[in-house]
Write a protein that holds these residues in place. Structure first.
Motif, PDB file in Angstrom:
ATOM      1  N   ASP A 105       0.830  -1.208   0.000  1.00  0.00           N
ATOM      2  CA  ASP A 105       0.000   0.000   0.000  1.00  0.00           C
ATOM      3  C   ASP A 105       0.862   1.256   0.000  1.00  0.00           C
ATOM      4  O   ASP A 105       0.531   2.258  -0.646  1.00  0.00           O
ATOM      5  N   ARG A 106       1.969   1.210   0.747  1.00  0.00           N
ATOM      6  CA  ARG A 106       2.876   2.363   0.802  1.00  0.00           C
ATOM      7  C   ARG A 106       3.507   2.649  -0.565  1.00  0.00           C
ATOM      8  O   ARG A 106       3.820   3.794  -0.885  1.00  0.00           O
ATOM      9  N   LEU A 107       3.679   1.612  -1.357  1.00  0.00           N
ATOM     10  CA  LEU A 107       4.303   1.768  -2.670  1.00  0.00           C
ATOM     11  C   LEU A 107       3.339   2.304  -3.727  1.00  0.00           C
ATOM     12  O   LEU A 107       3.774   2.758  -4.779  1.00  0.00           O
ATOM     13  N   LYS A 108       2.043   2.260  -3.432  1.00  0.00           N
ATOM     14  CA  LYS A 108       1.069   2.761  -4.399  1.00  0.00           C
ATOM     15  C   LYS A 108       1.234   4.262  -4.595  1.00  0.00           C
ATOM     16  O   LYS A 108       1.394   5.012  -3.637  1.00  0.00           O
ATOM     17  N   GLY A 109       1.202   4.680  -5.835  1.00  0.00           N
ATOM     18  CA  GLY A 109       1.302   6.100  -6.127  1.00  0.00           C
ATOM     19  C   GLY A 109       2.720   6.637  -6.173  1.00  0.00           C
ATOM     20  O   GLY A 109       2.928   7.816  -6.476  1.00  0.00           O
ATOM     21  N   LYS A 110       3.721   5.806  -5.845  1.00  0.00           N
ATOM     22  CA  LYS A 110       5.107   6.261  -5.920  1.00  0.00           C
ATOM     23  C   LYS A 110       5.547   6.325  -7.377  1.00  0.00           C
ATOM     24  O   LYS A 110       5.289   5.408  -8.161  1.00  0.00           O
ATOM     25  N   ASP A 111       6.193   7.409  -7.730  1.00  0.00           N
ATOM     26  CA  ASP A 111       6.639   7.604  -9.109  1.00  0.00           C
ATOM     27  C   ASP A 111       8.003   6.949  -9.317  1.00  0.00           C
ATOM     28  O   ASP A 111       9.000   7.600  -9.626  1.00  0.00           O
TER      29      ASP A 111
END
Length: 295
Positions: A105-111
């Motif tokens: 979940d923490r990795l979601k949205g990371k560019d």
């Protein structure tokens, strides 16, 4: 020439530090079977011809962070997801937990591209059972690539290295040729001593201690080192010292022998144990010990 920064992320005790050491081919980060052994962001460089991969080993992200130390470790791990070229999301073959999901979940949205590394495949005697496991994990998000490995057995590491090199940019090296680690020898000493403490102490005590190097003098062919083991209570100090000083002597001897192998010369190591109450929940103490979560 390719050169890039690659963060190794995952829940505690999934094998991130073992993977870093296996990829580089030498001990860069301490390891143990106890979770939350890694407390810092630790960098190690893999030189492959003219190409270079700078790995960043991180503390395991965990859900419950009751103490300031745990929050600082989470901060250090989360901060290592920024301004990098690739993230290796390490999971354990055959085991998925709420903490794995929290990292995902923490990795979601990371560019930043994220690769899935499925570690500990040596636990699958029947490799045909691994395929449906990989298919299930692959369906969770769009990964840059997926590689199953065994850091312990050093299995499938070359294909992983080649995939990483294919996904980092062209550019000049970030480390001088031959340099493997960014930290100094005093950091190495503190971590090696802490590793030996973790391996010789039981239950929760390893999470209540840290190591600070007070003196490091290098003469020709000899290092003179004095380090303090900080604990939080008098009862913990008695355990660290042991009957007649037996435990602290055993830890010191094991640490000295490993440091001599690493440094290539004689080491004189003196250990002390002192009490600083509730240091793991004291921001000032964490800053003093380099554990505040900041670079």
């Amino acid at each position: 020439m390719r050169s890039g920064i690659v963060t190794i992320a995952g829940r505690p005790n999934v094998g991130k530090s073992s993977l870093l050491n296996a990829l580089i081919g030498r001990k860069v980060s301490i390891v143990s079977h106890k979770p939350q052994t890694t407390r810092h962001r630790i960098q190690g460089a893999l030189h492959h011809g003219e190409d270079q991969i700078v790995f960043v080993d991180t503390p395991g992200l965990h859900l419950i962070a009751r103490r300031a130390l745990n929050r600082a470790m989470n901060q250090a791990a989360a901060g290592a997801l920024h301004d990098v070229d690739l993230v290796l999301f390490v999971v354990e073959a055959g085991r998925w937990t709420d903490e794995d999901q929290a990292v995902l979940d923490r990795l979601k949205g990371k560019d930043v591209p994220v690769a899935l590394i499925v570690n500990k495949i040596d636990r699958f005697a029947d490799r045909e059972r691994l395929l449906p496991e990989l298919q299930k994990l692959a369906a969770m998000r769009d990964y840059a690539f997926i590689v199953p490995v065994s850091a312990l057995r050093r299995s499938n590491l070359n294909p992983l290295r080649d995939e990483i090199l294919a996904h980092i940019p062209e550019g000049p090296p970030l480390y001088p040729q031959g340099q493997v680690v960014a930290h100094g020898d005093d950091f190495t000493v503190a971590e090696v001593v802490r590793e030996k403490l973790i391996r010789n102490l039981h239950q929760e005590l390893p999470y209540s201690l840290t190591v600070e190097v007070e003196l490091f003098e290098r003469e020709q062919g000899l290092d003179r080192i004095s380090a303090v083991i900080w604990v939080e209570r008098d009862g913990q100090k008695k355990i660290v010292i042991g009957d007649g000083g037996e435990t602290i002597k055993k830890v010191g001897s094991a640490a000295r022998q490993e440091l001599e192998r690493m440094f290539g010369h004689k080491v004189f190591l003196k250990l002390w144990c002192k009490v600083r109450e509730n240091w793991s929940d004291d921001i000032k103490a964490l800053r003093r010990f380099g554990l505040s979560g900041q670079d």
